[in-house]
Design a protein around this motif. Structure first.
Motif, mmCIF file in Angstrom:
data_model
loop_
_atom_site.group_PDB
_atom_site.id
_atom_site.type_symbol
_atom_site.label_atom_id
_atom_site.label_comp_id
_atom_site.label_asym_id
_atom_site.label_seq_id
_atom_site.Cartn_x
_atom_site.Cartn_y
_atom_site.Cartn_z
ATOM 1 N N PHE A 88 0.820 -1.211 0.000
ATOM 2 C CA PHE A 88 0.000 0.000 0.000
ATOM 3 C C PHE A 88 0.863 1.274 0.000
ATOM 4 N N HIS A 89 2.169 1.112 -0.209
ATOM 5 C CA HIS A 89 3.127 2.217 -0.297
ATOM 6 C C HIS A 89 3.192 3.049 0.976
ATOM 7 N N VAL A 90 3.126 2.348 2.131
ATOM 8 C CA VAL A 90 3.313 2.999 3.424
ATOM 9 C C VAL A 90 4.817 3.180 3.625
ATOM 10 N N HIS A 91 5.208 4.246 4.315
ATOM 11 C CA HIS A 91 6.629 4.529 4.549
ATOM 12 C C HIS A 91 7.303 3.325 5.205
ATOM 13 N N GLY A 92 8.541 3.050 4.807
ATOM 14 C CA GLY A 92 9.269 1.875 5.283
ATOM 15 C C GLY A 92 9.435 1.814 6.786
ATOM 16 N N ALA A 93 9.631 2.965 7.432
ATOM 17 C CA ALA A 93 9.806 2.982 8.889
ATOM 18 C C ALA A 93 8.528 2.537 9.597
ATOM 19 N N ILE A 94 7.389 2.964 9.082
ATOM 20 C CA ILE A 94 6.107 2.554 9.675
ATOM 21 C C ILE A 94 5.880 1.072 9.430
ATOM 22 N N CYS A 95 6.221 0.591 8.222
ATOM 23 C CA CYS A 95 6.100 -0.844 7.927
ATOM 24 C C CYS A 95 6.929 -1.656 8.907
ATOM 25 N N PHE A 96 8.172 -1.209 9.152
ATOM 26 C CA PHE A 96 9.053 -1.930 10.070
ATOM 27 C C PHE A 96 8.520 -1.876 11.493
ATOM 28 N N LEU A 97 8.000 -0.728 11.909
ATOM 29 C CA LEU A 97 7.448 -0.598 13.262
ATOM 30 C C LEU A 97 6.282 -1.560 13.464
ATOM 31 N N VAL A 98 5.374 -1.603 12.505
ATOM 32 C CA VAL A 98 4.225 -2.502 12.611
ATOM 33 C C VAL A 98 4.699 -3.960 12.587
ATOM 34 N N ALA A 99 5.658 -4.271 11.708
ATOM 35 C CA ALA A 99 6.181 -5.641 11.640
ATOM 36 C C ALA A 99 6.833 -6.038 12.964
ATOM 37 N N ALA A 100 7.568 -5.117 13.579
ATOM 38 C CA ALA A 100 8.196 -5.411 14.872
ATOM 39 C C ALA A 100 7.149 -5.645 15.952
ATOM 40 N N MET A 101 6.098 -4.828 15.959
ATOM 41 C CA MET A 101 5.037 -5.014 16.953
ATOM 42 C C MET A 101 4.314 -6.343 16.736
ATOM 43 N N VAL A 102 4.067 -6.703 15.475
ATOM 44 C CA VAL A 102 3.421 -7.986 15.182
ATOM 45 C C VAL A 102 4.306 -9.132 15.648
ATOM 46 N N PHE A 103 5.608 -9.042 15.373
ATOM 47 C CA PHE A 103 6.532 -10.101 15.796
ATOM 48 C C PHE A 103 6.532 -10.254 17.310
ATOM 49 N N LEU A 104 6.680 -9.140 18.028
ATOM 50 C CA LEU A 104 6.750 -9.207 19.490
ATOM 51 C C LEU A 104 5.446 -9.713 20.106
ATOM 52 N N THR A 105 4.329 -9.285 19.555
ATOM 53 C CA THR A 105 3.037 -9.738 20.073
ATOM 54 C C THR A 105 2.842 -11.227 19.814
ATOM 55 N N SER A 106 3.148 -11.648 18.607
ATOM 56 C CA SER A 106 2.986 -13.059 18.259
ATOM 57 C C SER A 106 3.935 -13.932 19.069
ATOM 58 N N PHE A 107 5.179 -13.522 19.166
ATOM 59 C CA PHE A 107 6.163 -14.307 19.923
ATOM 60 C C PHE A 107 5.763 -14.377 21.393
ATOM 61 N N GLY A 108 5.314 -13.252 21.940
ATOM 62 C CA GLY A 108 4.891 -13.241 23.340
ATOM 63 C C GLY A 108 3.713 -14.164 23.590
ATOM 64 N N SER A 109 2.757 -14.185 22.663
ATOM 65 C CA SER A 109 1.606 -15.060 22.847
ATOM 66 C C SER A 109 2.014 -16.526 22.738
ATOM 67 N N HIS A 110 2.955 -16.835 21.840
ATOM 68 C CA HIS A 110 3.414 -18.216 21.738
ATOM 69 C C HIS A 110 4.187 -18.652 22.983
ATOM 70 N N VAL A 111 5.010 -17.770 23.486
ATOM 71 C CA VAL A 111 5.769 -18.100 24.705
ATOM 72 C C VAL A 111 4.831 -18.295 25.874
ATOM 73 N N MET A 112 3.810 -17.436 25.950
ATOM 74 C CA MET A 112 2.846 -17.537 27.045
ATOM 75 C C MET A 112 2.069 -18.853 26.985
ATOM 76 N N THR A 113 1.829 -19.346 25.779
ATOM 77 C CA THR A 113 1.015 -20.558 25.618
ATOM 78 C C THR A 113 1.848 -21.818 25.665
ATOM 79 N N ALA A 114 2.852 -21.902 24.808
ATOM 80 C CA ALA A 114 3.618 -23.150 24.676
ATOM 81 C C ALA A 114 4.854 -23.171 25.559
ATOM 82 N N GLY A 115 5.227 -22.053 26.104
ATOM 83 C CA GLY A 115 6.437 -22.002 26.922
ATOM 84 C C GLY A 115 7.610 -21.662 26.064
ATOM 85 N N GLY A 116 8.758 -21.961 26.500
ATOM 86 C CA GLY A 116 9.979 -21.676 25.742
ATOM 87 C C GLY A 116 11.183 -21.842 26.631
ATOM 88 N N GLU A 117 12.304 -21.955 26.022
ATOM 89 C CA GLU A 117 13.540 -22.161 26.769
ATOM 90 C C GLU A 117 14.131 -20.826 27.123
#
Length: 117
Positions: A88-117
């Motif tokens: 959608f031609h959003v500025h690269g910095a905003i794309c990266f910020l959203v991608a980082a938030m998605v990664f951290l949220t998803s990773f946190g939910s997986h760690v909370m559910t399945a655990g992790g080392e």
């Protein structure tokens, strides 16, 4: 009296964590279903899909393999978010910020559910 209040606070927090874990457990289940369906379709074998379903479900809870799967799935989600916003031609910095938030949220939910080392 303070000990009783603290005990009830810990029970409330534990129940909240349990409900959150149940919600994210459904996400892990559906990720496993989709992955096993893709594997079954790719191998053109129903048995391949069933065996991969069981294998993936068990692998989520193995320390190093589960952590690698959590990183891989979370990375895929963040890459998709970045690509969609970039399409959608959003500025690269905003794309990266959203991608980082998605990664951290998803990773946190997986760690909370399945655990992790």
């Amino acid at each position: 009296m303070m000990e009783v209040m603290q005990m009830w606070s810990q029970i409330r927090d534990g129940l909240h964590a349990f409900e959150t874990s149940k919600k994210f457990g459904k996400v892990i289940f559906w990720e496993t279903v989709v992955a096993s369906a893709i594997i079954g379709f790719y191998t053109e074998s129903l048995w391949g899909g069933v065996i991969s379903f069981l294998g993936i479900l068990i692998a989520w809870f193995l320390p190093f393999i589960g952590t690698a799967m959590m990183i891989g799935i979370s990375g895929t989600y963040s890459w998709l978010a970045f690509q969609i916003l970039d399409g959608f031609h959003v500025h690269g910095a905003i794309c990266f910020l959203v991608a980082a938030m998605v990664f951290l949220t998803s990773f946190g939910s997986h760690v909370m559910t399945a655990g992790g080392e």
